[in-house]
Design an enzyme around this catalytic site. Structure first.
Site, PDB file in Angstrom:
ATOM      1  N   SER A 129       0.840  -1.222  -0.166  1.00 60.67           N
ATOM      2  CA  SER A 129      -0.364  -0.180   0.793  1.00 60.67           C
ATOM      3  C   SER A 129       0.496   1.238   0.171  1.00 60.67           C
ATOM      4  CB  SER A 129      -1.164   0.155   1.342  1.00 60.67           C
ATOM      5  OG  SER A 129      -1.584  -0.902   1.383  1.00 60.67           O
ATOM      6  N   GLU A 170      -2.148  -5.278  13.264  1.00 57.95           N
ATOM      7  CA  GLU A 170      -2.595  -4.436  12.130  1.00 57.95           C
ATOM      8  C   GLU A 170      -3.992  -4.644  12.341  1.00 57.95           C
ATOM      9  OE1 GLU A 170      -1.105  -6.038   8.583  1.00 57.95           O
ATOM     10  OE2 GLU A 170      -2.010  -4.557   7.171  1.00 57.95           O
TER      11      GLU A 170
HETATM   12  C1  LIG Z   1      -6.414  -2.959   0.675  1.00 57.92           C
HETATM   13  C2  LIG Z   1      -5.639  -3.992   0.897  1.00 57.92           C
HETATM   14  C3  LIG Z   1      -4.536  -3.168   1.091  1.00 57.92           C
HETATM   15  C4  LIG Z   1      -3.315  -4.238   1.325  1.00 57.92           C
HETATM   16  N1  LIG Z   1      -1.473  -3.404   1.986  1.00 57.92           N
HETATM   17  C5  LIG Z   1      -0.567  -4.772   1.977  1.00 57.92           C
HETATM   18  C6  LIG Z   1       0.724  -4.214   2.102  1.00 57.92           C
HETATM   19  O1  LIG Z   1       0.803  -2.881   1.905  1.00 57.92           O
HETATM   20  N2  LIG Z   1       1.081  -4.710   2.309  1.00 57.92           N
HETATM   21  C7  LIG Z   1       1.263  -6.144   1.971  1.00 57.92           C
HETATM   22  O2  LIG Z   1       2.639  -6.731   2.135  1.00 57.92           O
HETATM   23  N3  LIG Z   1       0.296  -6.194   1.258  1.00 57.92           N
HETATM   24  C8  LIG Z   1      -0.477  -5.694   1.442  1.00 57.92           C
HETATM   25  N4  LIG Z   1      -1.853  -6.835   0.807  1.00 57.92           N
HETATM   26  C9  LIG Z   1      -2.189  -7.654   0.890  1.00 57.92           C
HETATM   27  C10 LIG Z   1      -3.063  -8.335   1.502  1.00 57.92           C
HETATM   28  O3  LIG Z   1      -2.154  -9.324   2.956  1.00 57.92           O
HETATM   29  C11 LIG Z   1      -3.251 -10.381   0.383  1.00 57.92           C
HETATM   30  O4  LIG Z   1      -3.430  -9.826  -0.471  1.00 57.92           O
HETATM   31  C12 LIG Z   1      -4.063 -10.872   1.986  1.00 57.92           C
HETATM   32  O5  LIG Z   1      -3.255 -11.565   2.694  1.00 57.92           O
HETATM   33  C13 LIG Z   1      -4.172 -12.348   0.509  1.00 57.92           C
HETATM   34  O6  LIG Z   1      -2.784 -13.027  -0.404  1.00 57.92           O
HETATM   35  P1  LIG Z   1      -4.000 -13.071  -1.439  1.00 57.92           P
HETATM   36  O7  LIG Z   1      -4.052 -12.053  -2.148  1.00 57.92           O
HETATM   37  O8  LIG Z   1      -2.668 -13.448  -2.264  1.00 57.92           O
HETATM   38  O9  LIG Z   1      -4.818 -14.276  -1.658  1.00 57.92           O
HETATM   39  P2  LIG Z   1      -4.961 -15.618  -1.536  1.00 57.92           P
HETATM   40  O10 LIG Z   1      -3.907 -15.880  -0.523  1.00 57.92           O
HETATM   41  O11 LIG Z   1      -4.637 -16.022  -3.160  1.00 57.92           O
HETATM   42  O12 LIG Z   1      -6.167 -16.066  -1.721  1.00 57.92           O
HETATM   43  C14 LIG Z   1      -7.575 -15.760  -2.431  1.00 57.92           C
HETATM   44  C15 LIG Z   1      -8.368 -16.512  -1.848  1.00 57.92           C
HETATM   45  O13 LIG Z   1      -8.989 -18.193  -1.165  1.00 57.92           O
HETATM   46  C16 LIG Z   1      -9.003 -17.828  -0.055  1.00 57.92           C
HETATM   47  N5  LIG Z   1      -8.056 -18.794   0.903  1.00 57.92           N
HETATM   48  C17 LIG Z   1      -6.085 -18.731   0.619  1.00 57.92           C
HETATM   49  N6  LIG Z   1      -6.004 -19.695   1.442  1.00 57.92           N
HETATM   50  C18 LIG Z   1      -7.012 -19.806   2.580  1.00 57.92           C
HETATM   51  C19 LIG Z   1      -7.010 -21.091   3.129  1.00 57.92           C
HETATM   52  N7  LIG Z   1      -6.040 -22.071   4.386  1.00 57.92           N
HETATM   53  N8  LIG Z   1      -8.579 -20.944   3.765  1.00 57.92           N
HETATM   54  C20 LIG Z   1      -9.689 -20.986   3.720  1.00 57.92           C
HETATM   55  N9  LIG Z   1     -10.140 -19.784   2.620  1.00 57.92           N
HETATM   56  C21 LIG Z   1      -8.132 -19.453   1.940  1.00 57.92           C
HETATM   57  C22 LIG Z   1      -8.118 -16.296   0.345  1.00 57.92           C
HETATM   58  O14 LIG Z   1      -9.196 -16.383   2.031  1.00 57.92           O
HETATM   59  C23 LIG Z   1      -8.795 -15.551  -0.471  1.00 57.92           C
HETATM   60  O15 LIG Z   1     -10.809 -15.182  -0.330  1.00 57.92           O
HETATM   61  C24 LIG Z   1      -3.383  -5.172   1.037  1.00 57.92           C
HETATM   62  C25 LIG Z   1      -4.241  -6.113   0.205  1.00 57.92           C
HETATM   63  C26 LIG Z   1      -5.776  -4.955   0.151  1.00 57.92           C
HETATM   64  C27 LIG Z   1      -6.644  -5.651   0.138  1.00 57.92           C
END
Ligand SMILES: Cc1cc2nc3c(=O)[nH]c(=O)nc-3n(C[C@H](O)[C@H](O)[C@H](O)COP(=O)(O)OP(=O)(O)OC[C@H]3O[C@@H](n4cnc5c(N)ncnc54)[C@H](O)[C@@H]3O)c2cc1C
Length: 387
Positions: A164, A247
Site C-alpha cells: 500500500s 494491523e
Molecule cells: C486493501 C489492501 C491493502 C493491502 N496492503 C498490503 C500491504 O501494504 N503490504 C502487503 O504486504 N500486503 C498488502 N495487502 C495484501 C494482503 O495481505 C493479501 O491480499 C492477503 O493476505 C491475501 O493474499 P492473496 O491476495 O495472495 O490471496 P490468496 O492467499 O491467494 O487467497 C485467495 C482466496 O483464497 C482464500 N484462502 C487462501 N488460503 C485459505 C485457507 N487456508 N483457508 C480458507 N481460505 C483460504 C482467501 O481467503 C482468499 O479468499 C493488501 C491487500 C489489500 C486488499
C-alpha cells in the site's frame, strides 16, 4: 488514575484541543494525514501535526524518549474521545504509528527504538509494509524474497506486491528469507529498509476504480546493514505475527467510523435524507439501522478492551482476528445501508457513499482475509480440527 483525576485530565485536554485544533482539521470530511517526507501537507495539517507531536499526542501511550507522552490507556482513550467530540482528525495515521511502532517497542533493540520511533511519532517518515509476494499471500511463510549476508550487510533481492502506497513512503519493513535451508517459518528476518537506497523501486498498480493504492516493490541487490534486522536474524516470524495483531486490530477498529457519514450517526443520516415518514414506512431499513447501531456500540467496547490488552502487551492473535472480522463486516454492512439510503445520489461517481461501499470489501482482504482470521479463531480459540 482515579475518576476525579481523569476528569481533570479530560478538562485540560478539551481546553487544549479547542485552543489548538486548526479549523480545517475539524471539518467532517477532513483529509487523513498520512505524513512523511512526500506528503503534500496543507498549512493546517502541518500545524496540527507539529502541535500534537510536540505534546507527544501523535503516539500518546509511547514512552517520552521515543516521542510519546506516556499516557495510560484510559488517558489515551479520553484523548480519542475529545478529538471525536470536536470532530477533529488525528494528526497522523499510517502504518508506522499503527503497526511498526508497537512491534519495535516490543522487539526492537534500544538503538533501533531511538533511531526509528521518534520520526514515526513526529510524522517525519512514512513506512509501508513489505509482506505479500506474488506467490505468498495467505500462505505468507512461503515468501521467497531473499537476503544473503555479505560482511555486516544483507543483500536483498526479490519483490513484494500489494504494498500500500509504497511510492509515497520513505521506509519499508519487509520480511526476507535469510536462512533458505531452515524450516519455513524459522528462516525469515524482519528488516527495515530505506526506500531511497540504490536497487529499491516501485511500480504502481492501477485499480479498476482508477485509484493507485498499491505498488509492486522491487529489491535488486539492495545493501542493508544487519543492524536493521529486528528481533534477530531468522526470527522475524514472531515480529511479523505480533505486528499483524496490531494491523488487524487497527483495521477492525476502523470499522467503527464512517467517513461517508462525517460526524453524523447512521440514524441522523437516514432521518435527514429520508425523513421520518419514509423511515417509519420501512421496517426492514429501521431494523438494519438498529442492528448497525447495536453492533457499533459492541465494537466500541471491544476496541476499548483491545486497547487495554495492547498496552498491557496481552493482545492475542485470536482477539485481533475476531476484531478484524467483526469490524470489517460491520463496516461493509453499514456502507450498504448508507448507499441504500442515499439512493441514486449515492451512486454518482466520486460520491462518498459509493466510494465507501466499493472500498470496504478490500479491508476484508488486507491484513489477512476473513477466511484466514476464521481459521485462526477455529484453531487457536475453539480448538477445532483443521481440514
Ligand atoms: C486493501 C489492501 C491493502 C493491502 N496492503 C498490503 C500491504 O501494504 N503490504 C502487503 O504486504 N500486503 C498488502 N495487502 C495484501 C494482503 O495481505 C493479501 O491480499 C492477503 O493476505 C491475501 O493474499 P492473496 O491476495 O495472495 O490471496 P490468496 O492467499 O491467494 O487467497 C485467495 C482466496 O483464497 C482464500 N484462502 C487462501 N488460503 C485459505 C485457507 N487456508 N483457508 C480458507 N481460505 C483460504 C482467501 O481467503 C482468499 O479468499 C493488501 C491487500 C489489500 C486488499
Amino acid at each position: 488514575m482515579s475518576d476525579p483525576e481523569l476528569q481533570t485530565f479530560r478538562a485540560e485536554v478539551r481546553a487544549w484541543l479547542e485552543a489548538n485544533a486548526p479549523p480545517e482539521i475539524r471539518q467532517p470530511h477532513a483529509e487523513t494525514c498520512f505524513a512523511g517526507r512526500r506528503w503534500p501537507y496543507s498549512a493546517d495539517q502541518r500545524l496540527w501535526l507539529d502541535r500534537m507531536s510536540a505534546r507527544g499526542w501523535t503516539t500518546p501511550t509511547w514512552p517520552r524518549e521515543y516521542g510519546g507522552a506516556e499516557l495510560s490507556p484510559q488517558q489515551a482513550h479520553v484523548l480519542d474521545q475529545e478529538l471525536a467530540r470536536l470532530g477533529a482528525r488525528k494528526p497522523v495515521e499510517n502504518q508506522g504509528v499503527w503497526m511498526l511502532g508497537p512491534a519495535l517497542l516490543e522487539y526492537g533493540d534500544e538503538e533501533q527504538k531511538r533511531r526509528h520511533l521518534p520520526p514515526i511519532s513526529s510524522g517525519e517518515l512514512r513506512w509501508c509494509q513489505g509482506y505479500s509476494e506474488p506467490g505468498a499471500g495467505s500462505d505468507l511463510a512461503s515468501l521467497q524474497c531473499r537476503g544473503v549476508q555479505d560482511g555486516d550487510d544483507l543483500i536483498i533481492t526479490g519483490s513484494k506486491i500489494w504494498t500500500s502506497h509504497a511510492d509515497q513512503c520513505d521506509w519499508i519493513f519487509a520480511l526476507v528469507r535469510t536462512e533458505p535451508d531452515a524450516p519455513q517459518h524459522s528462516g525469515i528476518s524482519f528488516v527495515l529498509i530505506d526506500m531511497s537506497l540504490p536497487g529499491v523501486s516501485t511500480r504502481p498498480i492501477r485499480l479498476l476504480n482508477g485509484e493507485r493504492h498499491f505498488c509492486q516493490t522491487f529489491f535488486d541487490e539492495v545493501r542493508v546493514p544487519l543492524t536493521n534486522v529486528v528481533g534477530g536474524r531468522g526470527r522475524g516470524w514472531s515480529v511479523a505475527k505480533y505486528l499483524l495483531q496490531h494491523e488487524r486490530s487497527q483495521i477492525g477498529g476502523a470499522g467503527g467510523a464512517s467517513r461517508a457519514l462525517g460526524n453524523e450517526t447512521l440514524v441522523q443520516y437516514a432521518r435527514r435524507l429520508l425523513g421520518d415518514e419514509a423511515l417509519a414506512a420501512d421496517p426492514r431499513l429501521r431494523q438494519d439501522i438498529i442492528d448497525e447501531q447495536i453492533d457499533s456500540w459492541a465494537l466500541e467496547i471491544w476496541m476499548e478492551r483491545t486497547r487495554d490488552l495492547a498496552v498491557a502487551r496481552q493482545l492475542s492473535s485470536t482477539a485481533s482476528s475476531g476484531l478484524k472480522v467483526f469490524g470489517t463486516e460491520l463496516a461493509k454492512r453499514r456502507s450498504e445501508i448508507v448507499l441504500a439510503v442515499a439512493g441514486d445520489d449515492g451512486l454518482e461517481a466520486g460520491a462518498r457513499a459509493s466510494h465507501a461501499w466499493l472500498g470496504w470489501p478490500m479491508s476484508t482482504v488486507g491484513g489477512g482475509t476473513t477466511e484466514i482470521q476464521l481459521n485462526i479463531i477455529a484453531k487457536r480459540e475453539l480448538g477445532l480440527p483443521q481440514g
